[in-house]
Scaffold this motif. Structure first.
Motif, short mmCIF file in Angstrom:
data_model
loop_
_atom_site.label_atom_id
_atom_site.label_comp_id
_atom_site.label_asym_id
_atom_site.label_seq_id
_atom_site.Cartn_x
_atom_site.Cartn_y
_atom_site.Cartn_z
N ALA A 174 14.40 -25.80 0.36
CA ALA A 174 13.86 -24.91 -0.67
C ALA A 174 12.65 -25.56 -1.34
O ALA A 174 12.63 -26.76 -1.59
N ARG A 175 11.64 -24.74 -1.62
CA ARG A 175 10.41 -25.21 -2.24
C ARG A 175 9.88 -24.13 -3.18
O ARG A 175 10.06 -22.93 -2.91
N PRO A 176 9.16 -24.50 -4.22
CA PRO A 176 8.42 -23.49 -4.97
C PRO A 176 7.43 -22.78 -4.05
O PRO A 176 6.76 -23.41 -3.24
N GLY A 177 7.38 -21.47 -4.15
CA GLY A 177 6.48 -20.70 -3.31
C GLY A 177 7.00 -20.41 -1.92
O GLY A 177 6.31 -19.79 -1.11
N ARG A 178 8.20 -20.87 -1.60
CA ARG A 178 8.79 -20.65 -0.27
C ARG A 178 10.01 -19.75 -0.39
O ARG A 178 10.80 -19.88 -1.32
N THR A 179 10.17 -18.84 0.59
CA THR A 179 11.41 -18.08 0.73
C THR A 179 12.24 -18.71 1.84
O THR A 179 11.78 -18.79 2.99
N LEU A 180 13.42 -19.18 1.51
CA LEU A 180 14.34 -19.79 2.47
C LEU A 180 15.43 -18.78 2.78
O LEU A 180 16.17 -18.37 1.89
N VAL A 181 15.50 -18.35 4.04
CA VAL A 181 16.49 -17.36 4.47
C VAL A 181 17.53 -18.07 5.33
O VAL A 181 17.20 -18.67 6.36
N VAL B 274 10.66 -20.27 12.01
CA VAL B 274 12.02 -19.96 12.40
C VAL B 274 12.58 -21.17 13.12
O VAL B 274 11.98 -21.67 14.08
N VAL B 275 13.72 -21.66 12.65
CA VAL B 275 14.33 -22.85 13.23
C VAL B 275 15.14 -22.43 14.45
O VAL B 275 16.09 -21.66 14.34
N ASP C 161 5.83 -21.03 4.21
CA ASP C 161 6.25 -20.32 3.00
C ASP C 161 7.39 -19.36 3.27
O ASP C 161 7.89 -18.70 2.36
N LEU C 162 7.83 -19.27 4.52
CA LEU C 162 9.06 -18.56 4.90
C LEU C 162 9.76 -19.39 5.95
O LEU C 162 9.16 -19.74 6.98
N VAL C 163 11.02 -19.73 5.71
CA VAL C 163 11.82 -20.50 6.67
C VAL C 163 13.11 -19.74 6.92
O VAL C 163 13.79 -19.32 5.98
N VAL C 164 13.45 -19.56 8.20
CA VAL C 164 14.68 -18.86 8.58
C VAL C 164 15.55 -19.81 9.39
O VAL C 164 15.09 -20.40 10.37
N LEU C 165 16.80 -19.94 8.97
CA LEU C 165 17.72 -20.88 9.59
C LEU C 165 19.10 -20.27 9.65
O LEU C 165 19.55 -19.64 8.69
N GLY C 166 19.81 -20.46 10.76
CA GLY C 166 21.19 -20.03 10.86
C GLY C 166 22.14 -21.16 10.49
O GLY C 166 21.89 -22.32 10.84
N ASN C 167 23.23 -20.83 9.81
CA ASN C 167 24.21 -21.86 9.45
C ASN C 167 25.59 -21.24 9.26
O ASN C 167 25.77 -20.47 8.31
N VAL D 7 10.78 -28.86 9.85
CA VAL D 7 10.16 -27.64 9.34
C VAL D 7 8.81 -27.99 8.74
O VAL D 7 8.71 -28.91 7.91
N PRO D 8 7.74 -27.30 9.13
CA PRO D 8 6.41 -27.61 8.58
C PRO D 8 6.40 -27.47 7.06
O PRO D 8 6.93 -26.51 6.51
N GLU D 9 5.80 -28.44 6.40
CA GLU D 9 5.77 -28.43 4.94
C GLU D 9 5.03 -27.21 4.41
O GLU D 9 5.34 -26.69 3.34
#
Length: 488
Positions: free
Chosen positions: A301-308, A235-236, A277-283, A272-274
């Motif tokens: 965004a990455r293969p295998g990662r959910t970017l919220v 979580v950023v 596999d889940l990254v949450v960011l407000g914008n 953000v750590p490479e």
């Protein structure tokens, strides 16, 4: 056995990655691992430095701050006149480690990186993390932020001018209130979502099966935490705290990627750590008001990662620039999820209506985790009518007005020498750094102005306040009260 105390010194804005890298380097000299660290120790003035706080959380140990005078009394092998001038003590890393473990052995003296120092002391009689009683009066343990504290808690007393909650004043508009009131005759029937989902889908030019309506954006965080099974969630921060709270409630360990005020709270390479596999960011981000470029967010965004991406405040930005909600970002690698809310612009916090935009398969999984009829009939009507062209035009004009009012607020704040605004605010609120902000907030409250405390956001501390953008007349009255509050 945890028997090591690592003393750390740091320049303002040092990144957690640099601190952790230096700690790993000094540990390598001892042949011992992170699992032996009992505590990080520093000078009190650095105990709220985001990079140090994040490093301590990553290591799962407390960060203790010692008064500079106490550190100055500790004999050290490598005193520094420049450190004395900057920190009030000739040593931070060595003295802090020795003061936390006065009966210990200095295993590694001061080592340096570009913006940090570290030293390692081994306790002769390993204890739990609290410091020895003789030094306790000089020590301040950092307190975990209250992730469940929100701006509404600041305005529960009557008679306060609300600069703590980011809902646009004068809302809902009369036409929206009338449409909501007209739904009362339909409350005997169960809610039916098709018209509202179609309207939201058309508004963002996406297929209907990529839209999930929710009881506010907060429900979406809970659904994501329940459905996703991330191995490494990041979580950023600083940002809205409900995403992390929901993940922790679901038993998920959260890595905090803390952005630095020295960098204007902007995303930087490696933040953000490479392996996440889940990254949450407000914008734009609550509470910093920073609007990250869409290209920079999409690059996460990455293969295998959910970017919220939490875009609850995107409709406060004229033109909604930098949004990932449109069709142009549907083909990014991995899974990209965008959350939206109708709360802020339309004044519907009490109605609870938001929505998720994302891959159809994930939307279906999230829908399966919802209870039956999760969104009320009035909330569905709100989603439908607020997605119509006329409403979007009104929201755009409101965003432009907010931008003008924010410029007025920033101009007034610039007149205060002790007030700092980091980055370029782009939303309906402004984050300021102000020495003694906690006391200033109480004085403002006594003058009938409520502002949002900043210390409940990870990565901030007691010297931060969030201020909602209001009309120029209200802002001028607030600035006058702020001048008095700062004077004490």
């Amino acid at each position: 056995m945890r028997d090591l105390v690592v003393g750390v010194g740091a320049s303002r804005g040092v990144a957690a990655g640099e601190v952790l890298g230096l700690i790993d380097a000094v540990l390598a000299e001892t042949g011992l691992g992170r699992d032996r660290i009992a505590q990080l120790a520093t000078v009190r003035g650095k105990a709220e430095e985001p990079g140090l706080l994040t490093a301590a959380r990553e290591l799962r140990v407390p960060l203790v701050g010692h008064e500079a005078e106490a550190l100055a009394a500790v004999p050290v092998p490598h005193p520094s006149s420049s450190v004395l001038a900057a920190a009030g003590t000739p040593s931070v890393a060595e003295a802090a480690a020795l003061l936390s473990a006065p009966d210990g052995e200095l295993l590694v003296p001061k080592r340096k990186s570009a913006r940090a120092t570290a030293a390692v002391v081994r306790q002769s009689s390993p204890r739990a993390t609290p410091p020895p009683p003789s030094a306790r009066s000089h020590d301040v343990m950092t307190i975990e932020p209250d992730l469940r504290h929100h701006g509404d808690a600041e305005v529960r007393s009557a008679g306060l001018v609300d600069l703590a909650v980011n809902v646009r004043t004068g809302t809902p508009p009369s036409w929206l209130r009338e449409r909501l009131a007209a739904t009362l005759g339909d409350l005997a029937a169960y809610p039916e979502q098709s018209a509202a989902r179609a309207a939201v889908a058309a508004r963002h030019r996406r297929p209907v099966d990529e839209v999930l309506l929710t009881s506010g954006a907060a429900e979406a965080f809970v659904l994501l935490a329940r459905v996703l099974k991330p191995r490494h969630a990041a979580v950023v921060h600083p940002q809205f705290t409900e995403p992390e709270a929901a993940l922790r409630d679901a038993g998920i360990t959260v890595h905090r990627a803390v952005l630095s005020p020295a960098e204007g709270f902007r995303l930087t390479p490696g933040a953000v750590p490479e392996e996440a596999d889940l990254v949450v960011l407000g914008n734009p981000t609550n509470p910093t008001s920073v609007l990250h470029p869409a290209a920079g967010v999409a690059a996460l965004a990455r293969p295998g990662r959910t970017l919220v991406v939490d875009e609850a405040f995107m409709d406060t930005v004229p033109g909604e620039t930098e949004s990932l909600a449109g069709p142009g970002f549907r083909d990014l690698p991995g899974r990209v999820v965008v959350l939206r809310s109708l709360t802020k612009t339309w004044g519907l916090a009490g109605l609870r209506i938001g929505y998720v935009l994302g891959p159809a398969g994930l939307v279906a999984e999230l829908a399966a985790a919802q209870p039956l009829w999760p969104v009320s009939t009035p909330a569905l009507v709100a989603a439908e009518v607020c997605s119509a062209p006329a409403a979007l035009a009104e929201a755009e004009q409101a965003a432009r007005t907010t931008a003008e009012q924010r410029t007025h607020l920033l101009g007034g704040l610039a007149a205060f020498p002790g007030v700092r605004v980091h980055g370029e605010p782009a939303a309906s609120f402004v984050l300021i750094e102000l020495p003694g902000a906690a006391a200033v907030r109480e004085r403002l409250r006594a003058a009938a102005f409520a502002v949002r405390r900043g210390d409940t956001f990870p990565g901030l501390g007691p010297d931060w306040l969030r201020i909602a953008v209001r009309d120029e007349a209200t802002t001028d009255r607030f600035l006058a009260a702020l001048a008095t509050a700062i004077e004490g």
